[in-house]
Design an enzyme around this catalytic site. Sequence first.
Site, PDB file in Angstrom:
ATOM      1  N   LYS A  56       0.790  -1.011   0.147  1.00 51.78           N
ATOM      2  CA  LYS A  56      -0.043  -0.076   0.179  1.00 51.78           C
ATOM      3  C   LYS A  56       0.334   1.278   0.033  1.00 51.78           C
ATOM      4  O   LYS A  56       2.001   1.396  -0.107  1.00 51.78           O
ATOM      5  CB  LYS A  56      -1.110   0.025   0.965  1.00 51.78           C
ATOM      6  CG  LYS A  56      -2.103  -0.662   0.924  1.00 51.78           C
ATOM      7  CD  LYS A  56      -3.427  -0.812   1.986  1.00 51.78           C
ATOM      8  CE  LYS A  56      -4.519  -1.590   0.861  1.00 51.78           C
ATOM      9  NZ  LYS A  56      -5.240  -1.999   2.204  1.00 51.78           N
ATOM     10  N   ARG A 105      -3.923 -10.097   5.163  1.00 45.21           N
ATOM     11  CA  ARG A 105      -4.271  -9.780   3.537  1.00 45.21           C
ATOM     12  C   ARG A 105      -3.317  -9.559   2.459  1.00 45.21           C
ATOM     13  O   ARG A 105      -2.971  -8.775   2.846  1.00 45.21           O
ATOM     14  CB  ARG A 105      -5.236  -9.229   3.818  1.00 45.21           C
ATOM     15  CG  ARG A 105      -5.954  -9.277   2.544  1.00 45.21           C
ATOM     16  CD  ARG A 105      -7.923  -8.452   1.737  1.00 45.21           C
ATOM     17  NE  ARG A 105      -7.738  -8.874   0.496  1.00 45.21           N
ATOM     18  CZ  ARG A 105      -7.675  -7.170  -0.680  1.00 45.21           C
ATOM     19  NH1 ARG A 105      -6.704  -6.782  -0.036  1.00 45.21           N
ATOM     20  NH2 ARG A 105      -8.094  -7.684  -1.275  1.00 45.21           N
TER      21      ARG A 105
HETATM   22  N1  HH2 Z   1      -7.820  -3.959   1.042  1.00 43.89           N
HETATM   23  C1  HH2 Z   1      -7.843  -3.735  -0.748  1.00 43.89           C
HETATM   24  C2  HH2 Z   1      -8.902  -4.486  -0.646  1.00 43.89           C
HETATM   25  N2  HH2 Z   1      -9.504  -5.371   0.342  1.00 43.89           N
HETATM   26  N3  HH2 Z   1      -9.800  -6.105   2.769  1.00 43.89           N
HETATM   27  C3  HH2 Z   1      -9.647  -6.408   3.673  1.00 43.89           C
HETATM   28  N4  HH2 Z   1     -10.260  -6.541   4.454  1.00 43.89           N
HETATM   29  N5  HH2 Z   1      -8.208  -5.327   4.215  1.00 43.89           N
HETATM   30  C4  HH2 Z   1      -7.696  -4.378   3.494  1.00 43.89           C
HETATM   31  O1  HH2 Z   1      -6.982  -3.651   4.145  1.00 43.89           O
HETATM   32  C5  HH2 Z   1      -8.548  -4.432   1.965  1.00 43.89           C
HETATM   33  C6  HH2 Z   1      -8.872  -5.471   1.547  1.00 43.89           C
HETATM   34  C7  HH2 Z   1      -6.996  -2.533  -1.458  1.00 43.89           C
HETATM   35  O2  HH2 Z   1      -5.927  -3.765  -2.315  1.00 43.89           O
HETATM   36  P1  HH2 Z   1      -6.114  -4.584  -2.924  1.00 43.89           P
HETATM   37  O3  HH2 Z   1      -6.542  -5.363  -2.925  1.00 43.89           O
HETATM   38  O4  HH2 Z   1      -4.851  -5.189  -3.480  1.00 43.89           O
HETATM   39  O5  HH2 Z   1      -5.955  -3.771  -4.235  1.00 43.89           O
HETATM   40  P2  HH2 Z   1      -7.766  -3.024  -4.549  1.00 43.89           P
HETATM   41  O6  HH2 Z   1      -8.743  -2.708  -4.202  1.00 43.89           O
HETATM   42  O7  HH2 Z   1      -7.081  -2.010  -5.380  1.00 43.89           O
HETATM   43  O8  HH2 Z   1      -8.476  -3.889  -5.606  1.00 43.89           O
END
Ligand code: HH2
Length: 327
Positions: free
Chosen positions: A240, A274
């Site tokens: 992040k 995660r």
């Molecule tokens: N962060 C993201 C998405 N889902 N769920 C939880 N529980 N906690 C988090 O910190 C979290 C999450 C964002 O990360 P990512 O899935 O890599 O990116 P994107 O939302 O652009 O798909």
Amino acid sequence: MNAASSPRDRQEVLNPFGVYWQTARGRLALDRPLVMGILNITPDSFSDGGELGNPAAALDRAREMVEAGAGILDVGGESTRPGAQPVPLDEELGRVIPVLEILDRELGVPLSVDTRKAEVARRALEVGAAVVNDVSGLGHDPAMASTVARKGAGVVLMHMRGEPRDMTERASYGDVAVEVARELVERVGVAREAGISDDAIVLDPGIGFAKTADQSLTLLRELERIVALGFPVLVGPSRKSFLGAVLGVPPTERVVGSAVACAYALERGARVFRVHDVVETVQALTVLGALRDGLAGEPGVNPGDPRRAPGVVEGERWRRAREDNQR
Ligand code: HH2
């Protein structure tokens, strides 16, 4: 510090259910770290968008993650990065459902669906998901809480404010850890009201969601405030932007930083991690476990190693799938 005042012990005292996670398919052990591998079936996720264009590619990535020690896989079809636009229901269903089906059939491992939509959660739970990971903490879709309750699913209640498209404007706090804890307690109230049981709930401070880089760092530093609420805690620091602010490198070069953040959170009482980079995270958590508890058991395998018994304490289907894979 005496033994009973460590965050881990405090959590077990406050929440007798804290060592497992009740889900739609069985119980997941949380007495050692549970690594949740991220599978984004999206064209636009901030660090891995467009990498998994079809279910077969997702299955290959999933298999690698499970072999590396992921105890649960989180499948998402909508990016929630700052500024992201919502995805229509049919499009999100078309992305995640075929992937969940193939993962359940081929791997038989615990699955989570990363969605804010009750209808996506409902269909996902029908085809094999055990957990609903809702970044809105049941706040986006009024039907979500009852859907989770009815299906007996595990749920991640993540803290955020507003919507991905406007959340950065809402990153204004007096004391970020105190306010996030207070707002998470409100989300727990919504879950309980709908009939979701306490042992199905995992809390997440929502690193990067309506938080500046500094606020994300503070939340990790003061994670014990969230742990002290008595529910298992998940963190999602993976790749992040707060790491970008510290390191000055793009998302795919934040792997070591992500692993350090996970190890730091483990030390402060987090139980679920995660991440995109399972190999590196498992190594970091395993070394932290060995530093904390020493080596025990079989040579080369220590008690904190997430690979030691990936996740499941009860769950007939998962146990059978694991035994079949071992034959
Ligand atoms: N962060 C993201 C998405 N889902 N769920 C939880 N529980 N906690 C988090 O910190 C979290 C999450 C964002 O990360 P990512 O899935 O890599 O990116 P994107 O939302 O652009 O798909």
